[in-house]
Design an enzyme around this catalytic site. Sequence first.
Site: not given
Ligand SMILES: NC(=O)c1ccc[n+]([C@@H]2O[C@H](COP(=O)([O-])OP(=O)(O)OC[C@H]3O[C@@H](n4cnc5c(N)ncnc54)[C@H](O)[C@@H]3O)[C@@H](O)[C@H]2O)c1
Length: 317
Positions: A179, A149
Amino acid sequence: MRRSMSQRVLVTGGAGFLGSHLCERLLADGHDVLCVDNFYTGTKRNVTHLLEKPLFELMRHDITFPLYVECDRIYNLACPASPIHYQFDPVQTTKTSVHGAINMLGLAKRTRARILQASTSEVYGDPEIHPQTEDYWGRVNPIGPRSCYDEGKRCAETLFFDYQRQHGMDVKVVRIFNTYGPRMHPNDGRVVSNFIVQALRGEPITLYGDGLQTRSFCYVDDLIDAMVRMMGTEKGFYGPVNIGNPGEFTIRELAEKVISLTGSKSKIERKPLPQDDPRQRQPDIALARSKLGWQPKVALDDGLKETVRYFRALLAQ
Ligand SMILES: NC(=O)c1ccc[n+]([C@@H]2O[C@H](COP(=O)([O-])OP(=O)(O)OC[C@H]3O[C@@H](n4cnc5c(N)ncnc54)[C@H](O)[C@@H]3O)[C@@H](O)[C@H]2O)c1
């Protein structure tokens, strides 16, 4: 007025936790939204309520494969985000970050779209400086269980900046800190959802280590607002910009808040700290304040109340 400023916006990972809130916000702003997701960790349930909206479209697609669509803006959020999910298939995680970034940057290059990368505070690894500013290069283990990651996201940032330098592209990078909010996964091991679900089920609340490690928690509405503002910044401003809530709480304090807000009788149970778990993580958001005119508004107690309400309804189903 709104329609004339309407853009065709592609949101990858749009059926996930953050992506679904972003799609909602973009539709409310009058944009034409294409949500692309392979439903690896996201679910159609997160966007079912949007399906009847004429400006919303849902497409099943894995971004490790090329995508040919027309768009003006791309928010690249696709990537499993919690350790349980991203460590389940680490090779796919790196592919999603790296091949996914190459495919989405290629699409942005062809369509001349502006593209925003959802990067992460994990690029700082286990940091030696506190709070973390954007010019800190981080301390990341390249070969550990979290590396798929952390290094995948670091490489995606590299690609964004190389595409910018090499092809003059209009890129934006935000580094998201912890978040939380409605539509988090109930079993993804992230601390807020973990604690709330355990408390609502009356199970022991698992605290890793001594519970004195600190985290900052940003409510999802604040986060989405910052992402949209970042997308709207002038051409030539690329970031990276930290987005998060600098309010710092120990994990033990969070556990106690959750117990009190849920009225749960759960007891706290201690377990050993997982490998490479950072002791402290707190964003310096001075850049976001000055460039985006943004700062988080939602207090932890208020955000937790909304999140508890969501999980209570989910667990009652
Ligand atoms: N939530 C947090 O606290 C946080 C913190 C830092 C970064 N992020 C980043 O924000 C983004 C969203 O995170 P989230 O918390 O909503 O996670 P999440 O897992 O709910 O959302 C990620 C989405 O991406 C989709 N996905 C994964 N691999 C894929 C692929 N190869 N092709 C198409 N779709 C794909 C998943 O099905 C999911 O719907 C991510 O990139 C994550 O790294 C989130």
